[in-house]
Motif scaffolding. Sequence first.
Motif, short mmCIF file in Angstrom:
data_model
loop_
_atom_site.label_atom_id
_atom_site.label_comp_id
_atom_site.label_asym_id
_atom_site.label_seq_id
_atom_site.Cartn_x
_atom_site.Cartn_y
_atom_site.Cartn_z
N ALA A 182 13.52 50.19 26.33
CA ALA A 182 14.88 49.66 26.25
C ALA A 182 15.47 49.40 27.63
O ALA A 182 16.15 48.39 27.86
N ALA A 183 15.19 50.29 28.58
CA ALA A 183 15.69 50.10 29.94
C ALA A 183 14.97 48.97 30.64
O ALA A 183 15.59 48.12 31.31
N ALA A 184 13.65 48.91 30.49
CA ALA A 184 12.86 47.87 31.15
C ALA A 184 13.17 46.48 30.61
O ALA A 184 12.97 45.48 31.32
N ALA A 185 13.68 46.40 29.40
CA ALA A 185 14.04 45.10 28.82
C ALA A 185 15.09 44.36 29.63
O ALA A 185 15.23 43.14 29.52
N SER A 186 15.81 45.07 30.47
CA SER A 186 16.87 44.45 31.28
C SER A 186 16.36 43.35 32.17
O SER A 186 17.09 42.41 32.49
N THR A 187 15.10 43.45 32.60
CA THR A 187 14.59 42.47 33.56
C THR A 187 14.29 41.11 32.94
O THR A 187 14.21 40.12 33.67
N ALA A 188 14.13 41.05 31.65
CA ALA A 188 13.66 39.82 31.02
C ALA A 188 14.61 38.64 31.24
O ALA A 188 14.25 37.64 31.85
N SER A 189 15.83 38.77 30.75
CA SER A 189 16.80 37.69 30.93
C SER A 189 17.28 37.58 32.37
O SER A 189 17.42 36.49 32.92
N ALA A 190 17.52 38.74 33.00
CA ALA A 190 18.12 38.73 34.33
C ALA A 190 17.20 38.09 35.36
O ALA A 190 17.63 37.23 36.16
N SER A 191 15.93 38.46 35.40
CA SER A 191 15.03 37.88 36.39
C SER A 191 14.77 36.41 36.11
O SER A 191 14.64 35.60 37.04
N GLY A 192 14.70 36.04 34.84
CA GLY A 192 14.54 34.62 34.51
C GLY A 192 15.74 33.79 34.92
O GLY A 192 15.60 32.66 35.41
N ARG A 193 16.93 34.35 34.74
CA ARG A 193 18.14 33.64 35.13
C ARG A 193 18.22 33.44 36.63
O ARG A 193 18.75 32.43 37.11
N VAL A 194 17.75 34.40 37.41
CA VAL A 194 17.74 34.24 38.86
C VAL A 194 16.92 33.01 39.24
O VAL A 194 17.33 32.19 40.08
N VAL A 195 15.76 32.85 38.60
CA VAL A 195 14.87 31.72 38.91
C VAL A 195 15.49 30.40 38.46
O VAL A 195 15.56 29.43 39.23
N VAL A 196 15.94 30.34 37.23
CA VAL A 196 16.51 29.09 36.71
C VAL A 196 17.77 28.72 37.49
O VAL A 196 18.04 27.55 37.75
N GLY A 197 18.56 29.73 37.88
CA GLY A 197 19.81 29.46 38.58
C GLY A 197 19.64 28.97 40.00
O GLY A 197 20.48 28.20 40.50
N TRP A 198 18.57 29.36 40.69
CA TRP A 198 18.42 29.03 42.10
C TRP A 198 17.44 27.89 42.37
O TRP A 198 17.40 27.37 43.49
N PHE A 199 16.64 27.47 41.37
CA PHE A 199 15.66 26.41 41.61
C PHE A 199 16.04 25.14 40.86
O PHE A 199 16.48 25.19 39.71
#
Length: 398
Positions: A118-135
């Motif tokens: 449950a804690a590790a699930a935090s990275t899924a949307s957040a890390s993907g959004r970093v990539v989509v938002g900056w590239f």
Amino acid sequence: MSTTSAAPAEVSTRRRWAMLAASTLAQAAAAVMIHGPGFLMHALDEQGGLTLAEAGLVAAAPLVGVVLTLVLWGSVVDRCGERFVLLTGLTATVATGALASAVDGVALLAMALLLAGAAAASTASASGRVVVGWFPPERRGLAMGVRQMAQPVGVGVAAISIAVVAERHGVSTALWVPTAAAALAAVVVAAVVVDPPRPDRRTTPAPNPYRADLYLARIHGVSVLLVVPQFLVWTFALLWLIADRGWSAGAAGAVVLAAQVLGALGRIAAGWLSDVVGARMRPLRWVAVGAGASMALLAVAAGLDAAVAVPLVVVATVVTVADNGLAFTAVAERAGPSWSGRALGVQNTAQYVAASAVPPVAGLAVTHWGYAAAFGLAALFPLVAAPFVPVREERALT
């Protein structure tokens, strides 16, 4: 709204790639925690006396935790920002990983692993959004392919380390591998990541993308079908090599690691190809057909006990993971910055619902019918998915 966003002009190209690296590390650490318990199945069988189906339930516990929280984390990303979610989630992953290593008993271990997932699930949307938002769109497929390589690399690291550590030092010690990985990722994220810019929701309201058409729903459905052979190979390749082919844990882990590294490179190649052709869905359909074919060939080779079955499991591993980055990028692009956190949460939740059922169900299939039959059944899912990929409904990349 997050207070850590920076204007696009304030972030250099080098910083964008540094944030991509940090996001990839965060997702890889999460993958080690989420999928690592799958490589404890042999140790739980040998040391804990569990049946294959019972060990499969323990291996599935982090996946259940992921399923229960992905949409919630996505909503928090939409409201509070990517950096906040990454740091909060990774810190919680370290705490719950340490808890899992300290508990005694199968029930408590499963519960602790559920919390860790449950804690590790935090990275899924957040890390993907970093990539989509900056590239930008013309580099986004490649960048997301790099980020998506985190999952197979994380699985490979888990395969080469967790099984061996568990064999030599026990299950509790092996669980410190994902815990340490999460701690390292939290430090790197804190040093590098800033939130990408996004429209102000108060002045630029965004419509619900699910009400426009069935494009996102079809991607979710296709991804559910494609995740079945992926998780079957991830969970059982190591066990198949050890139990059915007579390999040592170290040698089997090395093969799985090599396959996962090749799978990571395959995700990059698939993302680059989608940038070149200017579409995500056409390559996704090609991958679905390839996944079905590779799993069918693996089933035949395993049934015949042919030597070619080992390289075929590597090929199947590479092909079955290539779809994730394409689907993930397409969902984020269609949903937009105001909805992508939740949409990516739904995307991952749908996949993990299916994935969490794979270890115990496949464990029963292997027990009663053998590995070849399980591989053959898994080949049907991507072949069913291929016609439903929304190729014609995809818009030009923006």
